[in-house]
Every structure is written in C-alpha cells, then in structure tokens.
Design a protein around this motif. Structure first.
Motif, short mmCIF file in Angstrom:
data_model
loop_
_atom_site.label_atom_id
_atom_site.label_comp_id
_atom_site.label_asym_id
_atom_site.label_seq_id
_atom_site.Cartn_x
_atom_site.Cartn_y
_atom_site.Cartn_z
N ARG A 4 0.85 -1.59 -0.23
CA ARG A 4 0.36 -0.31 0.31
C ARG A 4 0.60 1.17 0.01
NH1 ARG A 4 -2.79 -3.11 4.51
NH2 ARG A 4 -4.09 -4.44 3.59
N SER A 5 1.73 1.12 0.57
CA SER A 5 2.62 2.56 1.62
C SER A 5 3.87 2.82 -0.26
CB SER A 5 3.99 2.04 2.09
OG SER A 5 3.95 2.09 2.95
N ALA A 6 3.33 1.51 -1.55
CA ALA A 6 4.11 1.86 -2.75
C ALA A 6 3.13 1.92 -3.58
CB ALA A 6 4.97 0.52 -3.01
N GLY A 7 2.08 2.57 -3.33
CA GLY A 7 0.57 2.87 -4.24
C GLY A 7 -0.04 1.73 -4.24
N THR A 8 0.10 1.20 -4.21
CA THR A 8 -1.48 0.04 -4.88
C THR A 8 -2.56 -1.06 -4.24
OG1 THR A 8 0.60 -0.26 -6.63
CG2 THR A 8 -0.80 -2.43 -5.74
N ARG A 9 -2.76 -1.50 -4.54
CA ARG A 9 -4.05 -1.77 -3.34
C ARG A 9 -3.20 -3.33 -3.42
NH1 ARG A 9 -9.57 -2.70 -7.76
NH2 ARG A 9 -7.51 -2.92 -9.32
N ALA A 10 -3.80 -3.61 -1.87
CA ALA A 10 -2.99 -5.04 -1.39
C ALA A 10 -4.12 -5.65 -0.24
CB ALA A 10 -1.70 -4.67 -1.28
N VAL A 11 -4.26 -6.48 -0.08
CA VAL A 11 -5.34 -7.24 0.97
C VAL A 11 -4.62 -8.47 1.51
CG1 VAL A 11 -7.24 -9.08 1.13
CG2 VAL A 11 -7.51 -7.37 -0.99
N GLN A 12 -4.32 -8.89 2.83
CA GLN A 12 -3.25 -9.36 3.29
C GLN A 12 -4.28 -10.96 3.58
OE1 GLN A 12 0.24 -8.57 4.47
NE2 GLN A 12 -0.10 -11.09 4.95
N ILE A 13 -4.18 -12.04 3.75
CA ILE A 13 -4.40 -12.72 3.91
C ILE A 13 -3.61 -13.80 5.43
CG2 ILE A 13 -5.14 -15.65 4.33
CD1 ILE A 13 -5.58 -14.85 0.51
N ALA A 14 -4.02 -13.40 6.33
CA ALA A 14 -3.47 -14.34 7.77
C ALA A 14 -3.36 -15.92 8.32
CB ALA A 14 -2.95 -13.24 9.21
N THR A 15 -2.63 -16.37 7.86
CA THR A 15 -3.81 -18.22 7.52
C THR A 15 -3.20 -18.48 8.67
OG1 THR A 15 -0.64 -18.57 6.63
CG2 THR A 15 -2.54 -18.87 5.16
N GLU A 16 -2.47 -17.82 9.92
CA GLU A 16 -3.13 -17.80 11.51
C GLU A 16 -2.26 -19.68 11.51
OE1 GLU A 16 -6.62 -17.18 12.67
OE2 GLU A 16 -6.30 -15.36 12.30
N GLY A 17 -1.01 -19.58 11.40
CA GLY A 17 -0.27 -20.50 11.27
C GLY A 17 -0.40 -21.79 9.56
N GLU A 18 -1.26 -21.94 9.14
CA GLU A 18 -0.87 -22.66 7.74
C GLU A 18 0.17 -22.43 6.76
OE1 GLU A 18 -2.86 -24.95 6.14
OE2 GLU A 18 -4.60 -25.66 7.88
N CYS A 19 1.06 -23.24 6.66
CA CYS A 19 2.77 -22.35 5.72
C CYS A 19 2.10 -22.68 4.09
CB CYS A 19 3.35 -23.91 5.66
SG CYS A 19 2.20 -25.70 4.74
N HIS A 20 0.67 -22.51 3.55
CA HIS A 20 0.30 -21.90 2.49
C HIS A 20 -0.66 -21.67 1.77
CE1 HIS A 20 -1.27 -25.88 3.44
NE2 HIS A 20 -1.98 -25.47 2.31
N LEU A 21 -1.19 -20.84 1.34
CA LEU A 21 -2.06 -20.18 0.06
C LEU A 21 -2.79 -21.90 -0.48
CD1 LEU A 21 -1.07 -16.80 -0.03
CD2 LEU A 21 -1.95 -17.15 1.58
N ASP A 22 -4.01 -21.97 0.05
CA ASP A 22 -4.49 -22.71 -0.81
C ASP A 22 -5.86 -21.97 -2.16
OD1 ASP A 22 -7.30 -22.88 0.44
OD2 ASP A 22 -6.96 -24.11 1.98
N PRO A 23 -6.47 -22.54 -2.67
CA PRO A 23 -7.39 -21.89 -3.18
C PRO A 23 -8.57 -21.40 -3.30
CG PRO A 23 -7.83 -23.34 -4.21
CD PRO A 23 -6.26 -24.01 -3.03
N ARG A 24 -9.18 -22.11 -1.76
CA ARG A 24 -10.39 -21.46 -0.74
C ARG A 24 -10.29 -19.97 -0.56
NH1 ARG A 24 -11.71 -26.75 1.02
NH2 ARG A 24 -9.34 -27.36 1.03
N MET A 25 -8.69 -19.83 0.35
CA MET A 25 -8.07 -18.60 0.93
C MET A 25 -8.61 -17.64 0.28
SD MET A 25 -4.94 -19.86 2.83
CE MET A 25 -5.26 -21.09 4.05
N ILE A 26 -7.85 -18.15 -1.59
CA ILE A 26 -7.80 -16.74 -2.40
C ILE A 26 -9.29 -16.60 -3.11
CG2 ILE A 26 -7.20 -16.68 -5.08
CD1 ILE A 26 -4.72 -16.23 -2.94
N ALA A 27 -9.77 -17.89 -3.03
CA ALA A 27 -11.66 -17.02 -3.91
C ALA A 27 -12.51 -16.38 -2.51
CB ALA A 27 -11.82 -18.73 -3.68
N LYS A 28 -11.99 -16.41 -1.08
CA LYS A 28 -12.48 -15.71 0.02
C LYS A 28 -12.47 -14.63 -0.04
CE LYS A 28 -13.48 -16.86 4.67
NZ LYS A 28 -12.62 -17.52 5.99
#
Ligand SMILES: Nc1nc2c(ncn2[C@@H]2O[C@H](COP(=O)(O)OP(=O)(O)O)[C@@H](O)[C@H]2O)c(=O)[nH]1
Ligand SMILES: [Mg+2]
Length: 219
Positions: A76-100
């Motif tokens: 965001r400081s670099a001027g771009t839209r950003a959404v954070q996913i905090a996985t709270e322990g999961e070691c990877h992103l999965d496609p459902r987290m992205i869809a959400k």
C-alpha cells in the motif's frame, strides 16, 4: 482413512483452483503466484514492480503470511491495492483462501494480480491457486543447494528469479551451477538473475510480465 481424507482435500482444492482460474480468464486478469523461502525478497521485488508498472496497468496484490498485515502495508505504501491473508499457522495459501478474498478485489478493474505466497519452499509448491503463472524467487545468500534440495518447487514453476545478485561478490553463489541444476529438474523453466536492490536484471522481469499480460489478452 487418512489417505482418503487427504485425497478429498486435494480434489476440493483442485475444484476451487478451477473456479478461480475461470474467473481470472473471464476478466482477462494475469495472475502471478510468487513463492520463495522467507526473506528471499518477494515483497521487495513486488514493491519495485508495482512502482514501475502501476502507470501502465491496474494492479492488485494478495499478500499471504502466517501473521501480521506488514507486507500488505508495504505494498500500500508503494501505492497499490493490497489484501492481506493471515493464514494463522498454515504454511501455504490454498485456492479457497484466495476465493474468499476475491470479493475485496475488483477483478474487472485488475489487469495484473500478484499473489505473494507464504514464505516456504515446500508446501506452497503443492497448491494450485488457479494462477496464470507460478514464479519462484531464490536469493543468492540461500546457496546453490536449494534447487536440488527442493525439486518440486523448481519443477512446478516456470520462472526462477535469482534475487540479490548485488551480493554475488560477497556470498558463495554460482549462477552457472544454478542454471545447470534448474535445467536438470525443469528444462522448460527460465532462470533470471535480478537484484531488487540495485535494479539489475529488472527490465527482463518487467518485460516477462508485459509479455505474459499480452498473452492473457489473446483469445
Ligand atoms: N542485498 C539485497 N537485499 C535484498 C534484495 N531484495 C530484498 N532484500 C532484502 O532482503 C530482506 C527480505 O526481503 P523481503 O522482501 O521482506 O523478503 P520476503 O520475505 O521474501 O518478502 C529485506 O531486508 C530486503 O531489504 C536484493 O536484491 N539485494
Ligand atoms: Mg514478504
């Protein structure tokens, strides 16, 4: 029983990835899933990339981390839209987290979506997010042994950015050896030396993105 459960989970993931992929194709959005170990320079590369390209493209970023909003704040400081996913322990992103989180991103208004995966050379390589391209970042201080030691990551990605080339005079890293190791695991993958600090090689990376974006628009 465990085997069945894992199979079901992976099949669900594949369906979710397919759902994402169709959405991205419909909106013509180029989606790049960036993976690496922690500290290889994913966020620094993204900060520099969005600064260089945001005049030409509408860019959004999804940041994946186990905890905190820090990387999204940097983008965001670099001027771009950003959404954070905090996985709270999961070691990877999965496609459902992205869809959400996709409802928070207007895909119709996004030409390029970068996804920074959780820092890890193992788990993220096993999950299809529905992205257009998978890219791995390996930084020179991590050493030459990482390509042969984490073959799946280098097998599933089509571009390996070798970051922190500015440190090559100070750390033992052999680019020719890295090329040979990558060729042995994935002859289709391209190796691209860059430095997010000095900007060395960055034009190649920006051109790769521009070409990928063009390819996305072709029917
Ligand atoms: N020398 C050098 N340091 C870099 C480079 N890119 C990133 N860094 C540093 O590496 C550290 C980790 O970077 P970061 O982008 O947070 O890595 P991430 O965990 O992969 O997102 C930070 O201190 C950056 O300033 C580079 O090209 N050269
Ligand atoms: Mg980061």
């Amino acid at each position: 029983m465990k085997v069945t459960l894992e199979k079901d989970v992976m099949e669900n993931n594949d369906r979710a990835a397919e759902f994402n992929r169709k959405l991205f194709q419909k909106t013509g959005t180029l989606v790049i899933n960036i993976m690496s170990s922690p500290g290889a320079g994913k966020t620094t590369i993204l900060e520099k990339t969005v600064r260089a390209l945001s005049g030409q493209y509408r860019i959004s970023v999804i940041e994946g981390d186990i905890a905190t909003e820090r990387d999204a704040d940097r983008i965001r400081s670099a001027g771009t839209r950003a959404v954070q996913i905090a996985t709270e322990g999961e070691c990877h992103l999965d496609p459902r987290m992205i869809a959400k989180v996709l409802p928070e991103i207007d895909l119709d208004e996004t030409d390029i979506l970068f996804i920074e995966n959780v820092g890890n050379l193992v788990c993220p390589s096993e999950f299809d997010l529905g992205q257009t391209h998978k890219v791995v970042v390996l930084s020179t201080p991590e050493g030459n042994d990482k390509i042969p030691k984490y073959p799946l990551m280098f097998h599933v990605t089509e571009l390996a950015l070798i970051n922190k080339t500015d440190l090559i005079p100070y750390v033992p890293f052999d680019l020719d050896q890295a090329r040979k190791d990558l060729q042995a695991i994935n002859p289709e993958s391209r190796l691209m030396p860059v430095s997010a600090r000095s900007g060395q090689g960055f034009d190649d990376w920006l051109n790769w993105i521009k070409e990928a974006r063009q390819a996305c628009l072709k029917p």
